[in-house]
Design a protein around this motif. Structure first.
Motif, PDB file in Angstrom:
ATOM      1  N   ALA A 131     120.004  54.583  64.947  1.00 23.91           N
ATOM      2  CA  ALA A 131     119.830  53.299  65.614  1.00 23.91           C
ATOM      3  C   ALA A 131     119.322  52.266  64.616  1.00 23.91           C
ATOM      4  CB  ALA A 131     118.852  53.430  66.775  1.00 23.91           C
ATOM      5  N   PHE A 132     120.115  51.241  64.372  1.00 22.22           N
ATOM      6  CA  PHE A 132     119.711  50.165  63.472  1.00 22.22           C
ATOM      7  C   PHE A 132     118.756  49.245  64.224  1.00 22.22           C
ATOM      8  CE2 PHE A 132     123.432  51.805  61.450  1.00 22.22           C
ATOM      9  CZ  PHE A 132     123.133  51.700  60.099  1.00 22.22           C
ATOM     10  N   VAL A 133     117.583  49.021  63.642  1.00 22.39           N
ATOM     11  CA  VAL A 133     116.534  48.300  64.358  1.00 22.39           C
ATOM     12  C   VAL A 133     116.158  46.963  63.730  1.00 22.39           C
ATOM     13  CG1 VAL A 133     115.539  50.374  65.384  1.00 22.39           C
ATOM     14  CG2 VAL A 133     114.752  49.639  63.141  1.00 22.39           C
ATOM     15  N   TRP A 134     116.592  46.706  62.495  1.00 28.26           N
ATOM     16  CA  TRP A 134     116.201  45.455  61.849  1.00 28.26           C
ATOM     17  C   TRP A 134     117.261  45.041  60.841  1.00 28.26           C
ATOM     18  CZ3 TRP A 134     112.393  44.815  57.355  1.00 28.26           C
ATOM     19  CH2 TRP A 134     112.041  43.483  57.198  1.00 28.26           C
ATOM     20  N   THR A 170     116.519  57.454  62.778  1.00 26.19           N
ATOM     21  CA  THR A 170     117.477  58.503  63.101  1.00 26.19           C
ATOM     22  C   THR A 170     116.746  59.724  63.662  1.00 26.19           C
ATOM     23  OG1 THR A 170     119.309  59.849  62.256  1.00 26.19           O
ATOM     24  CG2 THR A 170     117.479  59.482  60.773  1.00 26.19           C
ATOM     25  N   ALA A 171     117.417  60.444  64.504  1.00 29.45           N
ATOM     26  CA  ALA A 171     116.891  61.701  65.052  1.00 29.45           C
ATOM     27  C   ALA A 171     118.046  62.695  65.089  1.00 29.45           C
ATOM     28  CB  ALA A 171     116.318  61.490  66.436  1.00 29.45           C
ATOM     29  N   ILE A 181     113.815  57.711  58.802  1.00 27.31           N
ATOM     30  CA  ILE A 181     113.915  56.257  58.698  1.00 27.31           C
ATOM     31  C   ILE A 181     114.712  55.957  57.446  1.00 27.31           C
ATOM     32  CG2 ILE A 181     111.705  56.115  57.484  1.00 27.31           C
ATOM     33  CD1 ILE A 181     111.304  53.398  58.911  1.00 27.31           C
ATOM     34  N   GLY A 182     115.519  54.879  57.466  1.00 22.69           N
ATOM     35  CA  GLY A 182     116.341  54.619  56.299  1.00 22.69           C
ATOM     36  C   GLY A 182     116.801  53.184  56.170  1.00 22.69           C
ATOM     37  N   TYR A 183     117.527  52.956  55.085  1.00 20.92           N
ATOM     38  CA  TYR A 183     118.101  51.653  54.749  1.00 20.92           C
ATOM     39  C   TYR A 183     119.537  51.900  54.304  1.00 20.92           C
ATOM     40  CZ  TYR A 183     119.015  47.408  52.064  1.00 20.92           C
ATOM     41  OH  TYR A 183     119.560  46.259  51.571  1.00 20.92           O
ATOM     42  N   ALA A 184     120.478  51.145  54.882  1.00 24.96           N
ATOM     43  CA  ALA A 184     121.888  51.349  54.546  1.00 24.96           C
ATOM     44  C   ALA A 184     122.575  50.020  54.277  1.00 24.96           C
ATOM     45  CB  ALA A 184     122.599  52.074  55.684  1.00 24.96           C
ATOM     46  N   THR A 185     123.464  50.039  53.290  1.00 27.71           N
ATOM     47  CA  THR A 185     124.343  48.905  53.028  1.00 27.71           C
ATOM     48  C   THR A 185     125.766  49.378  53.304  1.00 27.71           C
ATOM     49  OG1 THR A 185     124.663  49.472  50.698  1.00 27.71           O
ATOM     50  CG2 THR A 185     122.763  48.063  51.226  1.00 27.71           C
ATOM     51  N   LYS A 186     126.729  48.620  52.831  1.00 26.41           N
ATOM     52  CA  LYS A 186     128.125  48.995  53.069  1.00 26.41           C
ATOM     53  C   LYS A 186     128.460  50.353  52.462  1.00 26.41           C
ATOM     54  CE  LYS A 186     132.769  47.119  52.689  1.00 26.41           C
ATOM     55  NZ  LYS A 186     133.578  45.972  52.226  1.00 26.41           N
ATOM     56  N   TYR A 187     127.846  50.693  51.297  1.00 25.62           N
ATOM     57  CA  TYR A 187     128.172  51.939  50.621  1.00 25.62           C
ATOM     58  C   TYR A 187     126.983  52.865  50.364  1.00 25.62           C
ATOM     59  CZ  TYR A 187     132.602  49.627  49.684  1.00 25.62           C
ATOM     60  OH  TYR A 187     133.801  48.990  49.817  1.00 25.62           O
ATOM     61  N   ILE A 188     125.768  52.332  50.263  1.00 25.46           N
ATOM     62  CA  ILE A 188     124.593  53.112  49.883  1.00 25.46           C
ATOM     63  C   ILE A 188     123.698  53.359  51.101  1.00 25.46           C
ATOM     64  CG2 ILE A 188     122.529  53.160  48.416  1.00 25.46           C
ATOM     65  CD1 ILE A 188     125.189  53.382  46.887  1.00 25.46           C
ATOM     66  N   ASP A 189     123.158  54.564  51.193  1.00 23.26           N
ATOM     67  CA  ASP A 189     122.243  54.947  52.274  1.00 23.26           C
ATOM     68  C   ASP A 189     121.057  55.678  51.644  1.00 23.26           C
ATOM     69  OD1 ASP A 189     120.942  56.024  54.498  1.00 23.26           O
ATOM     70  OD2 ASP A 189     122.803  56.566  55.511  1.00 23.26           O
ATOM     71  N   LEU A 235     113.718  63.054  50.721  1.00 22.22           N
ATOM     72  CA  LEU A 235     114.409  61.798  50.464  1.00 22.22           C
ATOM     73  C   LEU A 235     115.889  62.095  50.322  1.00 22.22           C
ATOM     74  CD1 LEU A 235     112.039  60.173  47.839  1.00 22.22           C
ATOM     75  CD2 LEU A 235     112.230  59.608  50.261  1.00 22.22           C
ATOM     76  N   ARG A 236     116.725  61.161  50.796  1.00 25.02           N
ATOM     77  CA  ARG A 236     118.178  61.327  50.714  1.00 25.02           C
ATOM     78  C   ARG A 236     118.786  60.068  50.104  1.00 25.02           C
ATOM     79  NH1 ARG A 236     122.753  60.041  54.254  1.00 25.02           N
ATOM     80  NH2 ARG A 236     124.377  61.589  53.969  1.00 25.02           N
ATOM     81  N   LEU A 237     119.635  60.251  49.124  1.00 22.83           N
ATOM     82  CA  LEU A 237     120.399  59.164  48.533  1.00 22.83           C
ATOM     83  C   LEU A 237     121.870  59.507  48.733  1.00 22.83           C
ATOM     84  CD1 LEU A 237     120.645  56.576  46.873  1.00 22.83           C
ATOM     85  CD2 LEU A 237     120.518  58.001  44.815  1.00 22.83           C
ATOM     86  N   ALA A 238     122.606  58.596  49.374  1.00 16.99           N
ATOM     87  CA  ALA A 238     123.987  58.927  49.725  1.00 16.99           C
ATOM     88  C   ALA A 238     124.926  57.764  49.448  1.00 16.99           C
ATOM     89  CB  ALA A 238     124.073  59.307  51.201  1.00 16.99           C
ATOM     90  N   TYR A 239     126.185  58.115  49.247  1.00 19.05           N
ATOM     91  CA  TYR A 239     127.265  57.161  49.131  1.00 19.05           C
ATOM     92  C   TYR A 239     128.170  57.370  50.338  1.00 19.05           C
ATOM     93  CZ  TYR A 239     131.535  54.900  47.552  1.00 19.05           C
ATOM     94  OH  TYR A 239     132.628  54.114  47.489  1.00 19.05           O
ATOM     95  N   GLY A 240     128.491  56.291  51.042  1.00 19.14           N
ATOM     96  CA  GLY A 240     129.337  56.409  52.228  1.00 19.14           C
ATOM     97  C   GLY A 240     130.402  55.336  52.275  1.00 19.14           C
ATOM     98  N   PHE A 241     131.424  55.567  53.091  1.00 21.34           N
ATOM     99  CA  PHE A 241     132.527  54.627  53.215  1.00 21.34           C
ATOM    100  C   PHE A 241     133.198  54.824  54.572  1.00 21.34           C
ATOM    101  CE2 PHE A 241     133.736  58.425  50.961  1.00 21.34           C
ATOM    102  CZ  PHE A 241     134.862  58.864  51.638  1.00 21.34           C
ATOM    103  N   LYS A 242     133.934  53.779  55.006  1.00 24.40           N
ATOM    104  CA  LYS A 242     134.698  53.845  56.250  1.00 24.40           C
ATOM    105  C   LYS A 242     135.945  54.688  56.063  1.00 24.40           C
ATOM    106  CE  LYS A 242     133.914  50.237  59.344  1.00 24.40           C
ATOM    107  NZ  LYS A 242     134.521  49.340  60.256  1.00 24.40           N
ATOM    108  N   LEU A 243     136.276  55.432  57.090  1.00 25.79           N
ATOM    109  CA  LEU A 243     137.534  56.209  57.049  1.00 25.79           C
ATOM    110  C   LEU A 243     138.657  55.403  57.682  1.00 25.79           C
ATOM    111  CD1 LEU A 243     136.321  59.769  58.039  1.00 25.79           C
ATOM    112  CD2 LEU A 243     136.881  58.898  55.803  1.00 25.79           C
TER     113      LEU A 243
END
Length: 180
Positions: free
Chosen positions: A101-104, A111-112, A135-143, A172-180
């Motif tokens: 759930a994006f809150v800000w 996340t749960a 709890i986290g921070y995400a952009t278009k590609y980085i999480d 801690l988690r560092l991830a790269y993500g993209f739309k399918l």
């Protein structure tokens, strides 16, 4: 007198119905629902002996329900390291489902997740319940996120040397993500 009150009430009801007839709901912009795929690296610290550090990798499939809420499915591999004198490392495969759930500012989220951790090393075949708020921070590609994971059924070592059960890790988690 009663007839006049009834006619007045009927007239007011008809007037109210006619005035609401033209009311329409605001059209909301359509959000493009869809899937995202992310690949992450995890590092953490276990809260109970004999485990110390944790390292792992994961794959997360995310389905965006709305701009603010997403469903997640996560799996991967995590290794719990122990000191040589305390025994062997424990590796497991997590399988989790959750809600994000994006809150800000549409970038900070809570996340749960809940699921199971399947042990795959050291002839240990027990499966543990896994609960993970974060709890986290995400952009278009980085999480980037921080979370606590609790494993209710994995063995621990009590201070008196006896075996216990259940512990957690802060990771801690560092991830790269993209739309399918």
């Amino acid at each position: 007198m009663k007839t006049t009150k009834k006619l007045m009430a009927a007239f007011m009801l008809a007037l109210a119905l006619c005035s609401f007839n033209g009311a329409k709901a605001q059209e909301t912009p359509k959000y493009d629902q869809g899937f995202r795929l992310g690949f992450g690296l995890n590092a953490g610290y276990a809260t109970e002996a004999p485990y110390k550090l944790t390292l792992g990798g994961d794959v997360r499939l995310q389905y965006d329900l709305t701009k603010r809420y997403s469903l997640t499915l996560t799996t991967g591999y995590t290794n719990l390291f122990v000191s040589e004198s305390d025994g062997k490392d424990l590796g497991f495969i997590p399988a989790k489902a959750g809600l994000k759930a994006f809150v800000w500012n549409d970038q900070f989220y809570l996340t749960a997740e809940a699921g199971a951790a399947f042990a795959v090393t050291n002839n240990y075949d027990k499966t543990s319940l896994l609960l993970a708020p974060g709890i986290g921070y995400a952009t278009k590609y980085i999480d980037i996120s921080a979370r606590y994971e609790h494993y209710s059924d994995f063995p621990t070592l009590n201070s008196d040397g006896s075996m216990g059960q259940g512990f957690g890790q802060v990771a801690l988690r560092l991830a790269y993500g993209f739309k399918l």
